[in-house]
Design a protein around this motif. Structure first.
Motif, PDB file in Angstrom:
ATOM      1  N   ILE A  27     -38.213   8.877 -17.041  1.00  0.00           N
ATOM      2  CA  ILE A  27     -37.175   9.885 -17.255  1.00  0.00           C
ATOM      3  C   ILE A  27     -37.182  10.352 -18.704  1.00  0.00           C
ATOM      4  CG2 ILE A  27     -34.669  10.210 -17.349  1.00  0.00           C
ATOM      5  CD1 ILE A  27     -34.546   8.302 -14.869  1.00  0.00           C
ATOM      6  N   TYR A  28     -37.269   9.416 -19.625  1.00  0.00           N
ATOM      7  CA  TYR A  28     -37.306   9.756 -21.053  1.00  0.00           C
ATOM      8  C   TYR A  28     -38.520  10.625 -21.377  1.00  0.00           C
ATOM      9  CZ  TYR A  28     -37.819   9.153 -26.085  1.00  0.00           C
ATOM     10  OH  TYR A  28     -37.973   9.383 -27.433  1.00  0.00           O
ATOM     11  N   LEU A  29     -39.665  10.291 -20.811  1.00  0.00           N
ATOM     12  CA  LEU A  29     -40.880  11.067 -21.078  1.00  0.00           C
ATOM     13  C   LEU A  29     -40.796  12.470 -20.480  1.00  0.00           C
ATOM     14  CD1 LEU A  29     -43.698   8.398 -20.535  1.00  0.00           C
ATOM     15  CD2 LEU A  29     -42.865   9.335 -22.701  1.00  0.00           C
ATOM     16  N   ARG A  88     -41.449  17.783 -22.526  1.00  0.00           N
ATOM     17  CA  ARG A  88     -41.317  19.131 -21.962  1.00  0.00           C
ATOM     18  C   ARG A  88     -42.017  20.142 -22.869  1.00  0.00           C
ATOM     19  NH1 ARG A  88     -38.352  21.933 -18.269  1.00  0.00           N
ATOM     20  NH2 ARG A  88     -37.909  24.104 -18.788  1.00  0.00           N
ATOM     21  N   GLY A  89     -42.840  20.991 -22.271  1.00  0.00           N
ATOM     22  CA  GLY A  89     -43.566  21.988 -23.034  1.00  0.00           C
ATOM     23  C   GLY A  89     -44.937  21.527 -23.495  1.00  0.00           C
ATOM     24  N   GLU A  90     -45.204  20.218 -23.411  1.00  0.00           N
ATOM     25  CA  GLU A  90     -46.505  19.690 -23.804  1.00  0.00           C
ATOM     26  C   GLU A  90     -47.458  19.743 -22.608  1.00  0.00           C
ATOM     27  OE1 GLU A  90     -47.209  18.747 -26.850  1.00  0.00           O
ATOM     28  OE2 GLU A  90     -45.161  19.013 -27.613  1.00  0.00           O
ATOM     29  N   VAL A 101     -48.343  14.901 -16.474  1.00  0.00           N
ATOM     30  CA  VAL A 101     -49.386  13.892 -16.269  1.00  0.00           C
ATOM     31  C   VAL A 101     -49.006  12.548 -16.893  1.00  0.00           C
ATOM     32  CG1 VAL A 101     -51.791  13.287 -16.738  1.00  0.00           C
ATOM     33  CG2 VAL A 101     -51.189  15.630 -16.095  1.00  0.00           C
ATOM     34  N   ALA A 102     -48.439  12.565 -18.092  1.00  0.00           N
ATOM     35  CA  ALA A 102     -48.153  11.306 -18.779  1.00  0.00           C
ATOM     36  C   ALA A 102     -47.120  10.450 -18.050  1.00  0.00           C
ATOM     37  CB  ALA A 102     -47.725  11.572 -20.224  1.00  0.00           C
ATOM     38  N   PRO A 103     -45.937  10.983 -17.696  1.00  0.00           N
ATOM     39  CA  PRO A 103     -44.965  10.139 -16.980  1.00  0.00           C
ATOM     40  C   PRO A 103     -45.471   9.650 -15.627  1.00  0.00           C
ATOM     41  CG  PRO A 103     -43.912  12.126 -17.831  1.00  0.00           C
ATOM     42  CD  PRO A 103     -45.380  12.319 -17.983  1.00  0.00           C
ATOM     43  N   VAL A 104     -46.074  10.561 -14.847  1.00  0.00           N
ATOM     44  CA  VAL A 104     -46.578  10.162 -13.540  1.00  0.00           C
ATOM     45  C   VAL A 104     -47.775   9.231 -13.690  1.00  0.00           C
ATOM     46  CG1 VAL A 104     -47.499  10.968 -11.333  1.00  0.00           C
ATOM     47  CG2 VAL A 104     -45.734  12.301 -12.498  1.00  0.00           C
ATOM     48  N   VAL A 143     -33.861  15.201 -14.942  1.00  0.00           N
ATOM     49  CA  VAL A 143     -33.976  15.807 -16.273  1.00  0.00           C
ATOM     50  C   VAL A 143     -33.623  17.288 -16.211  1.00  0.00           C
ATOM     51  CG1 VAL A 143     -35.571  16.349 -18.151  1.00  0.00           C
ATOM     52  CG2 VAL A 143     -35.668  14.113 -17.045  1.00  0.00           C
ATOM     53  N   GLU A 144     -34.098  17.982 -15.167  1.00  0.00           N
ATOM     54  CA  GLU A 144     -33.746  19.391 -15.020  1.00  0.00           C
ATOM     55  C   GLU A 144     -32.241  19.562 -14.848  1.00  0.00           C
ATOM     56  OE1 GLU A 144     -35.827  22.420 -14.949  1.00  0.00           O
ATOM     57  OE2 GLU A 144     -36.735  20.859 -16.190  1.00  0.00           O
ATOM     58  N   GLY A 145     -31.635  18.707 -14.048  1.00  0.00           N
ATOM     59  CA  GLY A 145     -30.191  18.774 -13.860  1.00  0.00           C
ATOM     60  C   GLY A 145     -29.447  18.516 -15.157  1.00  0.00           C
TER      61      GLY A 145
END
Length: 256
Positions: A154-156, A161-163, A168-171, A70-72
């Motif tokens: 990946i979508y999450l 981002r910023g929340e 925590v939610a994706p992992v 996502v960063e890339g």
């Protein structure tokens, strides 16, 4: 895989930039994937405690890879080149992956489909088209390592981002979705002394959990560049581990 298209120089680190760079995250992912694949390739030839340690460390890998993808994506100047690089290394990696490790498609294909979902999220003409594409990607990813769960993570990572729940939610989804079945299996076997599910339970419960403080400490900096090494390491370490198994036991490892 990802996160190498961007970042400001880390030569002068301000207080806001203290923390973990993408270089450190990639090193953690490299250790994790090596441990995980060693556990699978050498399997029951290892002592039980060694499998527990290796699988626990293996859980570090995918959340970091998904996050850096996502960063890339956010910082790449050429999405087509980024996708082409992922696709080429996915194809190359499938040779040692299919020979020594598993019958499905390797995780780089999952990341490639995840990249497509990220692009579609920003470029689809309407949300109906995006949700159709996401559903199609999730179905196709079932043939890949981490499957649809990887696509959703990946979508999450992108959309949270910023929340406060961005990490925590994706992992947490990975921990719950992969950890709960293993805990149930572990609970069922424990009364009879069957602890065979423990190494697999440690993968999400220990490894994935450890990525939460790691990713939360990410400072947005690249650190030392290692784009090509990181891509090349994926197929190379599988080939080395598989060849080592063949040299020791004289046969191919069991394919999962």
């Amino acid at each position: 895989m990802g996160g190498e298209e961007h970042h400001t120089s880390s030569a002068h680190v301000t207080p806001q930039q203290r923390g973990i760079s993408s270089f450190v995250l990639k090193i953690a992912a490299i250790f994790g994937m090596t441990m995980n694949h060693a556990a699978y390739i050498f399997g029951d030839t290892l002592p039980f405690w060694a499998r527990c340690v290796l699988f626990a460390g293996g859980g570090l890998t995918f959340p970091i890879m998904a996050f850096l993808l996502v960063e890339g994506y956010r910082h790449t100047s050429n999405i087509a080149r980024y996708a082409s690089r992922l696709g080429i290394f996915a194809l190359v990696s499938q040779i040692p992956y299919g020979l020594f490790l598993a019958a499905n498609l390797n995780v780089l294909f999952t990341l490639l489909m995840g990249l497509g979902v990220l692009w579609l999220d920003d470029n689809a003409r309407n949300r109906a088209l995006f949700w159709t594409g996401l559903a199609a990607g999730a179905v196709l990813s079932l043939a890949c390592d981490w499957g649809f769960l990887g696509i959703i993570m990946i979508y999450l990572f992108k959309n949270l981002r910023g929340e406060r729940t961005a990490i925590v939610a994706p992992v947490g989804l990975a921990i719950f979705a992969t950890g709960m079945p293993q805990l149930a299996e572990l609970a069922a076997g424990a009364p009879t002394g069957d602890w065979s599910a423990l190494p697999f339970a440690l993968y999400p419960l220990i490894g994935c959990s450890l990525t939460i403080p790691l990713l939360s400490s990410y400072n947005g900096q690249r650190g030392r560049p290692m784009k090509w090494f990181f891509y090349a390491y994926y197929p190379a370490h599988i080939a080395v581990l598989g060849s080592l198994y063949v040299s020791i036991f004289g046969t191919l490892p069991h394919i999962i």
